[in-house]
Design an enzyme around this catalytic site. Structure first.
Site, PDB file in Angstrom:
ATOM      1  N   VAL A   7      58.993   5.671  50.867  1.00 18.76           N
ATOM      2  CA  VAL A   7      58.424   4.431  50.320  1.00 18.76           C
ATOM      3  C   VAL A   7      57.962   3.606  51.507  1.00 18.76           C
ATOM      4  O   VAL A   7      58.768   3.237  52.373  1.00 18.76           O
ATOM      5  CB  VAL A   7      59.466   3.660  49.490  1.00 18.76           C
ATOM      6  CG1 VAL A   7      58.908   2.295  49.069  1.00 18.76           C
ATOM      7  CG2 VAL A   7      59.864   4.476  48.263  1.00 18.76           C
ATOM      8  N   GLY A  55      35.834  17.157  38.855  1.00 19.95           N
ATOM      9  CA  GLY A  55      37.013  16.578  39.523  1.00 19.95           C
ATOM     10  C   GLY A  55      37.960  15.885  38.557  1.00 19.95           C
ATOM     11  O   GLY A  55      37.759  15.910  37.332  1.00 19.95           O
ATOM     12  N   SER A  57      35.202   1.063  43.759  1.00 18.20           N
ATOM     13  CA  SER A  57      36.655   1.085  43.936  1.00 18.20           C
ATOM     14  C   SER A  57      37.191  -0.304  44.250  1.00 18.20           C
ATOM     15  O   SER A  57      36.502  -1.100  44.888  1.00 18.20           O
ATOM     16  CB  SER A  57      36.999   2.037  45.088  1.00 18.20           C
ATOM     17  OG  SER A  57      38.347   1.847  45.517  1.00 18.20           O
ATOM     18  N   ALA A  58      38.409  -0.560  43.868  1.00 14.96           N
ATOM     19  CA  ALA A  58      39.076  -1.831  44.195  1.00 14.96           C
ATOM     20  C   ALA A  58      39.255  -1.971  45.701  1.00 14.96           C
ATOM     21  O   ALA A  58      39.522  -3.051  46.209  1.00 14.96           O
ATOM     22  CB  ALA A  58      40.438  -1.895  43.509  1.00 14.96           C
ATOM     23  N   LYS A  98      31.575   2.106  49.919  1.00  9.74           N
ATOM     24  CA  LYS A  98      31.516   1.518  48.572  1.00  9.74           C
ATOM     25  C   LYS A  98      30.854   0.141  48.609  1.00  9.74           C
ATOM     26  O   LYS A  98      29.985  -0.166  47.799  1.00  9.74           O
ATOM     27  CB  LYS A  98      32.932   1.437  47.966  1.00  9.74           C
ATOM     28  CG  LYS A  98      33.586   2.781  47.720  1.00  9.74           C
ATOM     29  CD  LYS A  98      32.810   3.592  46.692  1.00  9.74           C
ATOM     30  CE  LYS A  98      33.361   4.999  46.531  1.00  9.74           C
ATOM     31  NZ  LYS A  98      32.595   5.800  45.541  1.00  9.74           N
ATOM     32  N   ASP A 102      47.721  -0.724  54.057  1.00  5.42           N
ATOM     33  CA  ASP A 102      48.176  -1.105  52.719  1.00  5.42           C
ATOM     34  C   ASP A 102      48.161  -2.624  52.568  1.00  5.42           C
ATOM     35  O   ASP A 102      48.486  -3.337  53.515  1.00  5.42           O
ATOM     36  CB  ASP A 102      49.604  -0.598  52.472  1.00  5.42           C
ATOM     37  CG  ASP A 102      49.622   0.856  52.017  1.00  5.42           C
ATOM     38  OD1 ASP A 102      48.568   1.327  51.535  1.00  5.42           O
ATOM     39  OD2 ASP A 102      50.652   1.518  52.132  1.00  5.42           O
ATOM     40  N   LYS A 127      37.011  10.327  49.212  1.00  6.88           N
ATOM     41  CA  LYS A 127      37.673   9.079  48.829  1.00  6.88           C
ATOM     42  C   LYS A 127      39.021   8.814  49.513  1.00  6.88           C
ATOM     43  O   LYS A 127      39.818   8.005  49.051  1.00  6.88           O
ATOM     44  CB  LYS A 127      37.897   9.092  47.324  1.00  6.88           C
ATOM     45  CG  LYS A 127      38.894  10.142  46.872  1.00  6.88           C
ATOM     46  CD  LYS A 127      39.521   9.752  45.567  1.00  6.88           C
ATOM     47  CE  LYS A 127      40.644  10.659  45.230  1.00  6.88           C
ATOM     48  NZ  LYS A 127      41.965  10.065  45.524  1.00  6.88           N
ATOM     49  N   ASN A 138      36.619  19.504  46.010  1.00 12.00           N
ATOM     50  CA  ASN A 138      38.005  19.116  45.716  1.00 12.00           C
ATOM     51  C   ASN A 138      38.310  19.354  44.243  1.00 12.00           C
ATOM     52  O   ASN A 138      39.021  18.603  43.592  1.00 12.00           O
ATOM     53  CB  ASN A 138      38.210  17.626  46.055  1.00 12.00           C
ATOM     54  CG  ASN A 138      39.695  17.280  46.120  1.00 12.00           C
ATOM     55  OD1 ASN A 138      40.533  18.144  46.372  1.00 12.00           O
ATOM     56  ND2 ASN A 138      40.020  16.030  45.852  1.00 12.00           N
ATOM     57  N   PHE A 184      40.660   0.626  39.810  1.00 10.98           N
ATOM     58  CA  PHE A 184      41.923   0.310  40.472  1.00 10.98           C
ATOM     59  C   PHE A 184      42.640   1.644  40.704  1.00 10.98           C
ATOM     60  O   PHE A 184      41.991   2.572  41.254  1.00 10.98           O
ATOM     61  CB  PHE A 184      42.654  -0.779  39.681  1.00 10.98           C
ATOM     62  CG  PHE A 184      42.080  -2.124  40.061  1.00 10.98           C
ATOM     63  CD1 PHE A 184      40.797  -2.493  39.644  1.00 10.98           C
ATOM     64  CD2 PHE A 184      42.768  -2.983  40.905  1.00 10.98           C
ATOM     65  CE1 PHE A 184      40.220  -3.697  40.056  1.00 10.98           C
ATOM     66  CE2 PHE A 184      42.200  -4.202  41.317  1.00 10.98           C
ATOM     67  CZ  PHE A 184      40.930  -4.555  40.896  1.00 10.98           C
ATOM     68  N   TYR A 191      35.630   4.355  54.415  1.00 10.74           N
ATOM     69  CA  TYR A 191      35.523   4.640  52.974  1.00 10.74           C
ATOM     70  C   TYR A 191      35.158   3.369  52.214  1.00 10.74           C
ATOM     71  O   TYR A 191      34.203   3.355  51.429  1.00 10.74           O
ATOM     72  CB  TYR A 191      36.840   5.213  52.431  1.00 10.74           C
ATOM     73  CG  TYR A 191      36.864   5.236  50.922  1.00 10.74           C
ATOM     74  CD1 TYR A 191      37.695   4.381  50.205  1.00 10.74           C
ATOM     75  CD2 TYR A 191      36.020   6.087  50.218  1.00 10.74           C
ATOM     76  CE1 TYR A 191      37.677   4.366  48.826  1.00 10.74           C
ATOM     77  CE2 TYR A 191      36.002   6.081  48.834  1.00 10.74           C
ATOM     78  CZ  TYR A 191      36.826   5.218  48.146  1.00 10.74           C
ATOM     79  OH  TYR A 191      36.809   5.198  46.773  1.00 10.74           O
TER      80      TYR A 191
END
Ligand code: WQD
Length: 379
Positions: free
Chosen positions: A235, A13, A141-142, A169, A321, A101, A39, A195, A165
């Site tokens: 955005v 990957g 992961s962060a 972790k 987010d 992920k 993937n 990150f 997800y």
């Protein structure tokens, strides 16, 4: 000095292939890879071998096992292979990168995420211990930090899981501590909290090319800049409490990230790094630059690198987010000797586009894809 035998799961990957390349370039490891190509494509391993052979001046080979971590026999066969072949020393360690992920997808398919990211990982540890292999570097992961109370984020920031997800972790990190505590004289485990990985090897021969439209910002910008169109670039929100209102992330070049895995592997035998984690030797480290960049900064950076004039539309925030995920990288620097050396310029590094009519190979923005004979998009 004899090379150690290391298995990299998910080694075909985006991140895995760069980790495999670093291991080969060090000339200190015999590298095996297990990947189910969910993937990725085995072609990326051939490219890694070619790059490593060119850069070291010696033929470098990877033992690629096409298989699935969910199938115990696929995992067993690799350990048995190294006990019966090569130097017959068995596998010395595992770098476990293979995982599903996508945060959004994990909410739609939690069973797939728990099967792949937890059940299969536990089975891997079970096979490891049965084969007397106790060195383990884990791709975390962060995302485990959720919305952190402070930024930059230190490792002691509370773990908060806001998606299936993220739970895979966080839960697995806790399981690793239980396992290490049960056999403190055996297991040596480092979890690496990534990150935002970005960029690729400057050759453009390996990179990130997720199947379908990329979820993540950087591969999306890279693909837009060379003509893949996915409609208007959006955005997601500019009303966050950040320097320009758009979300801030810590984009770490994937080659720096890969080097961090070598630092972790090399640190595992050192008792002192585990001095503050109790009996079991299991510890987590951030892998980030410590510099946060906003969405608009990244768009501008990629505009400079590619000359592409991105047009974008500010739309509503994307659920889930958080305003700012920037690492405090001090602990990994102090205890693993980890240091990022690449920045925005390298992340946006641009290869001349060369159309190879034989298989319409195009090299772009460290992302690379070509249409193989069957027309499949492969990396
Ligand atoms: C970055 C920023 C978006 C696309 C994800 C996973 C995380 C980890 C890394 C595995 C955000 C904004 C994005 C777009 C945008 N993966 N954005 N328009 O969400 O920080 O992290 O990948 O460990 O678990 O959550 O990365 O690249 O998706 O987003 O405005 O079209 O770019 O809102 O602020 P993220 P990302």
């Amino acid at each position: 000095m004899a090379r150690s035998n290391v298995l990299v799961t998910g080694g075909s990957g985006y991140i895995g292939s760069h980790v495999v390349l670093q291991l080969l370039l060090s000339k200190r490891y015999n590298v095996a890879v297990i990947d189910n190509s969910a993937n990725s494509h085995p072609e990326s391993i051939k490219r890694v071998e070619a790059i490593a052979s060119e850069e070291t001046g010696e033929k470098q080979q990877v033992r690629l096992f096409q298989g699935d971590l969910k199938k115990r026999e696929d995992v067993e066969s690799i350990f048995t292979y190294f006990e019966q072949n090569e130097d017959k020393q068995g596998l010395n360690g595992v770098i476990h990168i293979a995982a599903l992920k996508a945060v959004g997808e994990s909410a739609e398919k939690p069973v797939d995420y728990y099967l792949n990211n937890i059940a299969a990982s536990i089975q891997l540890l079970d096979v490891m211990r049965q084969h007397n292999c106790f060195n383990f570097v884990y791709s975390s992961s962060a995302t485990v930090y959720g919305e952190p109370p402070k930024v930059p984020i230190p490792e002691e920031s509370p773990l908060q899981h806001e998606s299936p997800y993220a739970r895979t972790k966080v839960f697995f990190e806790y399981m690793l501590k239980d396992i290490a505590n049960a056999q403190p004289d055996k297991w040596r485990i480092i979890s690496l909290r990534y990150f935002n990985p970005a960029g690729a090897h400057p050759s453009g021969r390996i990179g990130e090319d997720p199947l379908g439209k990329p979820n993540n910002l950087l591969p999306l910008l890279a693909q837009i800049s060379v003509g893949r169109s996915y409609g208007q670039l959006k955005v997601f929100g500019n009303d966050y409490p950040t320097y320009d209102g758009t979300c801030v992330r810590d984009y770490i070049h994937v080659m720096d990230l890969a080097a961090g895995h070598m630092n972790a592997l090399d640190a595992l035998p050192k008792d002192d790094i585990f001095h503050d984690v109790g009996p079991g030797k299991a510890k987590a480290y951030n892998l980030g630059t410590g510099q946060g960049q906003s969405v608009l900064t990244m768009i501008e950076s990629m505009r400079k690198a590619s000359g592409f004039d991105y047009q974008y539309q500010i739309v509503d925030r994307r659920p889930g987010d958080v305003p700012n995920l920037t690492a405090d990288p001090a602990l990994a620097q102090k205890e693993l000797g980890f240091k990022t050396i690449r920045g925005l310029e390298e992340i946006g590094a641009y290869k001349d586009t060369s159309a190879d009519t034989s298989n319409t190979q195009r090299i772009q923005h460290r992302d690379i894809w070509y249409k193989g004979s069957d027309g499949a998009s492969v990396v």
